[in-house]
Write a protein that holds these residues in place. Structure first.
Motif, PDB file in Angstrom:
ATOM      1  N   VAL A  51       5.846   1.799   1.992  1.00  0.00           N
ATOM      2  CA  VAL A  51       7.214   2.247   1.717  1.00  0.00           C
ATOM      3  C   VAL A  51       8.242   1.609   2.647  1.00  0.00           C
ATOM      4  CG1 VAL A  51       6.501   4.432   0.689  1.00  0.00           C
ATOM      5  CG2 VAL A  51       6.964   4.327   3.148  1.00  0.00           C
ATOM      6  N   SER A  52       7.772   0.946   3.689  1.00  0.00           N
ATOM      7  CA  SER A  52       8.687   0.311   4.631  1.00  0.00           C
ATOM      8  C   SER A  52       9.001  -1.114   4.197  1.00  0.00           C
ATOM      9  CB  SER A  52       8.071   0.277   6.026  1.00  0.00           C
ATOM     10  OG  SER A  52       8.882  -0.494   6.897  1.00  0.00           O
ATOM     11  N   PRO A  53      10.271  -1.515   4.293  1.00  0.00           N
ATOM     12  CA  PRO A  53      10.630  -2.903   3.979  1.00  0.00           C
ATOM     13  C   PRO A  53      10.418  -3.852   5.165  1.00  0.00           C
ATOM     14  CG  PRO A  53      12.589  -1.655   4.515  1.00  0.00           C
ATOM     15  CD  PRO A  53      11.434  -0.677   4.552  1.00  0.00           C
ATOM     16  N   LYS A  54       9.785  -3.379   6.230  1.00  0.00           N
ATOM     17  CA  LYS A  54       9.658  -4.165   7.458  1.00  0.00           C
ATOM     18  C   LYS A  54       8.561  -5.220   7.428  1.00  0.00           C
ATOM     19  CE  LYS A  54      11.447  -0.460  10.315  1.00  0.00           C
ATOM     20  NZ  LYS A  54      11.151   0.472  11.410  1.00  0.00           N
ATOM     21  N   ASN A  55       7.752  -5.249   6.359  1.00  0.00           N
ATOM     22  CA  ASN A  55       6.710  -6.269   6.286  1.00  0.00           C
ATOM     23  C   ASN A  55       6.529  -6.718   4.840  1.00  0.00           C
ATOM     24  OD1 ASN A  55       4.421  -4.786   4.976  1.00  0.00           O
ATOM     25  ND2 ASN A  55       4.684  -3.463   6.763  1.00  0.00           N
ATOM     26  N   GLU A  56       5.751  -7.753   4.669  1.00  0.00           N
ATOM     27  CA  GLU A  56       5.542  -8.347   3.348  1.00  0.00           C
ATOM     28  C   GLU A  56       4.485  -7.633   2.518  1.00  0.00           C
ATOM     29  OE1 GLU A  56       2.894 -12.059   3.464  1.00  0.00           O
ATOM     30  OE2 GLU A  56       3.580 -11.894   5.544  1.00  0.00           O
ATOM     31  N   TYR A  57       3.753  -6.709   3.116  1.00  0.00           N
ATOM     32  CA  TYR A  57       2.646  -6.057   2.421  1.00  0.00           C
ATOM     33  C   TYR A  57       3.147  -4.916   1.541  1.00  0.00           C
ATOM     34  CZ  TYR A  57       0.342  -8.730   6.012  1.00  0.00           C
ATOM     35  OH  TYR A  57      -0.058  -9.756   6.825  1.00  0.00           O
ATOM     36  N   THR A  58       2.492  -4.731   0.416  1.00  0.00           N
ATOM     37  CA  THR A  58       2.926  -3.718  -0.545  1.00  0.00           C
ATOM     38  C   THR A  58       1.960  -2.558  -0.684  1.00  0.00           C
ATOM     39  OG1 THR A  58       1.872  -4.999  -2.320  1.00  0.00           O
ATOM     40  CG2 THR A  58       4.224  -5.405  -1.915  1.00  0.00           C
ATOM     41  N   HIS A  59       0.726  -2.732  -0.213  1.00  0.00           N
ATOM     42  CA  HIS A  59      -0.305  -1.712  -0.358  1.00  0.00           C
ATOM     43  C   HIS A  59      -1.185  -1.674   0.894  1.00  0.00           C
ATOM     44  CE1 HIS A  59       0.733  -2.766  -4.508  1.00  0.00           C
ATOM     45  NE2 HIS A  59       0.412  -1.525  -4.789  1.00  0.00           N
ATOM     46  N   ALA A  60      -1.996  -0.617   0.965  1.00  0.00           N
ATOM     47  CA  ALA A  60      -2.984  -0.508   2.040  1.00  0.00           C
ATOM     48  C   ALA A  60      -4.213   0.200   1.501  1.00  0.00           C
ATOM     49  CB  ALA A  60      -2.408   0.280   3.218  1.00  0.00           C
ATOM     50  N   VAL A  61      -5.334  -0.106   2.098  1.00  0.00           N
ATOM     51  CA  VAL A  61      -6.568   0.646   1.859  1.00  0.00           C
ATOM     52  C   VAL A  61      -7.144   0.954   3.232  1.00  0.00           C
ATOM     53  CG1 VAL A  61      -8.021  -1.424   1.588  1.00  0.00           C
ATOM     54  CG2 VAL A  61      -8.773   0.769   0.630  1.00  0.00           C
ATOM     55  N   ALA A  62      -7.602   2.195   3.390  1.00  0.00           N
ATOM     56  CA  ALA A  62      -8.211   2.607   4.653  1.00  0.00           C
ATOM     57  C   ALA A  62      -9.459   3.417   4.340  1.00  0.00           C
ATOM     58  CB  ALA A  62      -7.231   3.421   5.478  1.00  0.00           C
ATOM     59  N   MET A  63     -10.448   3.267   5.194  1.00  0.00           N
ATOM     60  CA  MET A  63     -11.676   4.043   5.053  1.00  0.00           C
ATOM     61  C   MET A  63     -12.307   4.181   6.418  1.00  0.00           C
ATOM     62  SD  MET A  63     -13.936   1.107   3.087  1.00  0.00           S
ATOM     63  CE  MET A  63     -12.594   0.535   2.051  1.00  0.00           C
ATOM     64  N   GLU A  64     -13.196   5.151   6.542  1.00  0.00           N
ATOM     65  CA  GLU A  64     -13.876   5.383   7.807  1.00  0.00           C
ATOM     66  C   GLU A  64     -15.376   5.280   7.620  1.00  0.00           C
ATOM     67  OE1 GLU A  64     -12.662   8.920   9.810  1.00  0.00           O
ATOM     68  OE2 GLU A  64     -10.541   8.392   9.693  1.00  0.00           O
TER      69      GLU A  64
END
Length: 105
Positions: free
Chosen positions: A51-64
């Protein structure tokens, strides 16, 4: 010092897709990405939109993972390797991977 067992591993990847936001191709990729939760050892998988316009990335995936051995087992799993080869390499335009363990203390 061996890292084959020990603290939990948090695997996070921020990325940008080659597909337009809201497209059927984007939805298909994100749905396929979520199926990685079915691989043994994956815990708390979350797919998110940036949701931040501060970087070029549009998505994230995280897992543990319980420990580094569980992460390595996931990384070598044929389903993960197939996803990377068949989808990730072709559909992701940029990414940053961060694998972390909590500091003790």
């Amino acid at each position: 010092m061996s890292m084959l067992a020990g603290p939990r591993v948090r695997h996070t990847v921020v990325f940008a897709l080659r597909h337009p936001a809201g497209s059927a191709e984007e939805a298909s990729f994100l749905e396929a990405l979520a199926t990685l939760a079915e691989i043994d050892g994956v815990e708390e998988l979350q797919v998110a939109r940036e949701v931040s316009p501060k970087n070029e990335y549009t998505h994230a995936v995280a897992m543990e993972f319980a420990d580094e051995q569980a992460y390595r087992t996931y990384d070598a799993d044929p389903r993960h390797q197939g996803f990377v080869t068949e989808r990730w390499d072709a559909e992701v335009s940029a990414f940053l991977e961060v694998d972390t363990v909590a500091l003790e203390g």
